[in-house]
Every structure is written in structure tokens, then in C-alpha cells.
Design an enzyme around this catalytic site. Structure first.
Site, short mmCIF file in Angstrom:
data_model
loop_
_atom_site.label_atom_id
_atom_site.label_comp_id
_atom_site.label_asym_id
_atom_site.label_seq_id
_atom_site.Cartn_x
_atom_site.Cartn_y
_atom_site.Cartn_z
N LYS A 1 33.15 32.48 41.80
CA LYS A 1 34.25 31.85 41.67
C LYS A 1 34.43 30.96 40.35
O LYS A 1 35.52 30.63 39.89
CB LYS A 1 34.85 31.09 42.96
CG LYS A 1 35.29 32.18 43.93
CD LYS A 1 36.06 31.69 45.16
CE LYS A 1 36.54 32.50 46.16
NZ LYS A 1 37.05 32.15 47.15
N LYS B 1 34.92 45.06 46.33
CA LYS B 1 35.29 44.81 47.64
C LYS B 1 36.76 44.60 47.69
O LYS B 1 37.28 43.82 46.76
CB LYS B 1 34.45 43.82 48.55
CG LYS B 1 35.10 42.51 48.65
CD LYS B 1 34.68 41.55 49.58
CE LYS B 1 35.14 40.18 49.29
NZ LYS B 1 36.12 39.70 50.28
N LYS C 1 41.69 39.54 48.51
CA LYS C 1 43.23 39.11 48.32
C LYS C 1 43.21 38.85 46.82
O LYS C 1 44.30 38.68 46.11
CB LYS C 1 43.42 37.77 48.80
CG LYS C 1 43.27 37.78 50.39
CD LYS C 1 43.71 36.71 51.06
CE LYS C 1 42.96 36.37 52.38
NZ LYS C 1 41.98 35.62 52.47
#
Ligand code: ATP
Ligand code: LTN
Length: 349
Positions: free
Chosen positions: A128, A209, A212
Site C-alpha cells: 500500500k 485478488k 475494492k
């Protein structure tokens, strides 16, 4: 805060034989089929067996930038979607993380026993933060807040998708370290990873995967609120391979078909053998995609109806969440006081 009413007692009380379960979900985007099959459906299915705490982790969501109004409406929307998907407030404690201050306070206390190197090694932090100009301290600290979520409830089990296993292992390490330093205080939790459904992959790229974060990409995810036509279209476009064999497989080249079969398996609750039987007469991948779309549409239809009903009465939704926060506080509050006492803080008289 005192627990009020009999409901609160019923869902949080444990006679010592039922395991405690804690899990959380971020209100950081539109919920998708991966969240539902990898997490929410399993939570709902197993509510009777355990003492369950489910938390909408808004404090985790703000470790990356969020638009305030969007965050607020998504938090309620996630709550409604969890209820619509079968979480039952009479059998579980459902609450918003920021409503229970013990989580943020507990995070601070645990920060002080967590070596920074443990956090720098976390793969989610590396992913991230990679390529970002500004990385918040909160993003690095994310796993400690998650550890506080879990261990303040003495959770035995933490059901999560396999992407979160490393974080649960860190929570174990933090709990063990605290116990070593200050004496037995926390239960050391176990991650519980569903076998199939643990990782639903993107329909546009079965190597990534479903998430969102990538939901905006065309054909990546099936959102929980997608209309039937949209769901059909997403499955029709799903990336497969140039072959025609419909079988579960570990071969990366067959990941698309494997993903479609995995989705079908979890939605229908059938065994792998039964799924193989179901597709024996299938006419190629087109047929496979149409049948998977059909079971997904039928699974989501009643959930969508219940969701819209719940969102029609925000007052009722908010009061359900307030009751959940009271129940959560009744468990995590005393634990937090025990932690403060152990580390040598003076408790307010
Ligand atoms: P983000 O993109 O913001 O990381 P996410 O879609 O991965 O979000 P989370 O809020 O991180 O979702 O996850 C909520 C729960 O859903 C977790 O238990 C997580 O493991 C599970 N989950 C998320 N994506 C998938 C997926 N593709 N397959 C299976 N489970 C998933
Ligand atoms: N990091 C998790 C969400 C989460 C969680 C938790 C899961 C926050 N606190 C405690 C289980 C237990 C995620 O992104 N899925």
C-alpha cells in the site's frame, strides 16, 4: 458504560465453552463478491456456534485518504450490507470501530510493546505504501490497531481471507509478547482461513485478488449491489484461457476457470466432486460463465432487497449500531482497564 437490556447480555456472554470470534471489514469501498464469499457469508453461516464480534473498521479506512462524506455513507452502507447478508444482531455484536474508544487506546498501549521492525516487514504495508508520495504513520501502525481489535475481546478465532493471515500472526506475536512482559493477559488468537473462497480473483485478471481498490476497473469485480444484467456482463467478459476443460486446477494458466468454479462452489455450498458433476454436460466456457452468473444473481437478489429496506430507515440502523457498540464496550472496556493496570497506569478513581 454498562451493558443494557437482555439482548446485550445474551450475545456477549460466554459460558466458557463457546469460542469467541472477532472479524472486521473496512468501509473503504463498495463491497464485492470476494468480501462476501471470502468473509461475510462464512461469518453469517457460523453465528450459532460461537460468540461473535463483527466490526466495521472505519479507523483502519482512514489510514489512506478518504473523502469524509463518502466514508460516512459507506460506513452505514457496509453495516446495512452485513445485516442484509445475514448477520443477526441477536446472535452477534455488530458495531463501528470508532464508537468504541478502547480500540484506539488499546492500539497506543500495544504500540509501546511492538518493535517497529515487525511493522516494516508487513507485506500489506509494503504494497500500500509502494509508489505513494505521502504515507501516513497510521498505515504503518495499521496492524497494531488490528491486533487491539482482536485481543481486547480475547478472541480465539479470527476468520479472514488469506491476505490478512500475516496481520493475525502479528496480533499473535503482540499478544504473546505482552503476556511475557506483563503476565498472562491476552488470549493468543488463531487465524481461520476458508479453504475455497479464501481468495476470489478478479474476473478481468485471475492473477489479482478481487478487491475494492481495483473495483473501478471494468469487469474486475462483481459489486454486491450490481444489477443482474451487469453481473451477467461481468461474467461473460471474465478472462479464461484458450482451452475448453472445466476442472479445478492449480495451473496458473487455468486460474480463470478455477476462479469461476470456486465462486460456484462457495455460492452453492457443493463439494468439488459435485461441482465437477454439475459441469459435465457444459457446452464450453460460455455455458460455465452463464451458469455461474445465474447462481450469483440468485444469491444476491434477496440480499439486495433486504439492503434497500435497511437503508430506508437510517434511524433504526443507527440505533442497532449504538446497541452493538454498547455490547462491544462491555467486553473491551474491562480488558483495556486490565491492560492499563498491568503496565502501571493509575486508573481514574
Ligand atoms: P481493499 O482493496 O481496500 O484492501 P478488500 O476488498 O481487500 O479491500 P477488505 O476490507 O480488506 O477488502 O477485506 C474484508 C474481508 O474480505 C477480509 O476478511 C478479506 O480477507 C476478505 N476479502 C477481501 N477481498 C477478498 C477476495 N478477493 N477473496 C476473498 N476474500 C476477500
Ligand atoms: N485488516 C482487515 C480488516 C480488519 C480486521 C480486524 C479483520 C481490521 N481489524 C480484526 C479481522 C480482525 C482487512 O482489511 N480485511
Amino acid at each position: 458504560m454498562q451493558t443494557q437490556g437482555t439482548d446485550a447480555v445474551m450475545v456477549t456472554e460466554t459460558d466458557g465453552t463457546k469460542k469467541r470470534v472477532f472479524s472486521g471489514i473496512q468501509p473503504s469501498g463498495e463491497l464485492h463478491l470476494g468480501n462476501y464469499l471470502g468473509a461475510i457469508k462464512g461469518w453469517a453461516d457460523r453465528q450459532n456456534e460461537k460468540v461473535n464480534f463483527f466490526c466495521i473498521v472505519d479507523l483502519h479506512a482512514i489510514t489512506v485518504p478518504q473523502d469524509p462524506e463518502t466514508l460516512r455513507s459507506r460506513t452505514r452502507s457496509v453495516a446495512a450490507m452485513l445485516l442484509a447478508s445475514g448477520l443477526d444482531p441477536s446472535r452477534c455484536t455488530l458495531f463501528i470501530q470508532s464508537h468504541v474508544p478502547a480500540h484506539a487506546e488499546g492500539c497506543w498501549l500495544l504500540n509501546c510493546v511492538t518493535p517497529i521492525g515487525w511493522l516494516e516487514r508487513m507485506t500489506q504495508f509494503k504494497d500500500k505504501s509502494a509508489g505513494q508520495q505521502r504515507v501516513s504513520t497510521g498505515l504503518l501502525d495499521y496492524p497494531v490497531l488490528m491486533a487491539a481489535d482482536i485481543i481486547l475481546y480475547d478472541a480465539d478465532e479470527v476468520p479472514v481471507g488469506d491476505d490478512q493471515k500475516q496481520h493475525v500472526e502479528l496480533a499473535r506475536d503482540i499478544a504473546s509478547r505482552f503476556n511475557r512482559l506483563y503476565g498472562e493477559t491476552f488470549v493468543v488468537p488463531e487465524p481461520v482461513i476458508p479453504e475455497v473462497g479464501a481468495r476470489v480473483m478478479g474476473l478481468n485478471d485471475p492473477a489479482v485478488k478481487m478487491s475494492k481498490t481495483h473495483s473501478a476497473a471494468r469487469g474486475h469485480a462483481v459489486a454486491m449491489l450490481d444489477e443482474p444484467e451487469e453481473i451477467e456482463r461481468s461474467f461473460r467478459r471474465a478472462v479464461t484461457d484458450s482451452g475448453n476443460e472445466i476442472a479445478f486446477s492449480d495451473d496458473p494458466a487455468k486460474a480463470g476457470v478455477n476462479n469461476l468454479l470456486g465462486i460456484y462452489k462457495v455460492v452453492t455450498g457443493r463439494s468439488k466432486d459435485d461441482v465437477a458433476w454439475d459441469f459435465e454436460d457444459a457446452r464450453g466456457y460460455g455455458d460455465l460463465k452463464a451458469r455461474v452468473a445465474e447462481v450469483v444473481i440468485e444469491e444476491l437478489r434477496p440480499i439486495q432487497q433486504r439492503y434497500h429496506r435497511l437503508m430506508g430507515d437510517v434511524g433504526e440502523l443507527d440505533s442497532l449500531l449504538a446497541r452493538g457498540a454498547e455490547q462491544a464496550e462491555a467486553v473491551s472496556g474491562p480488558k483495556l482497564r486490565e491492560v492499563k493496570e498491568r503496565v502501571g497506569l493509575v486508573l481514574p478513581g
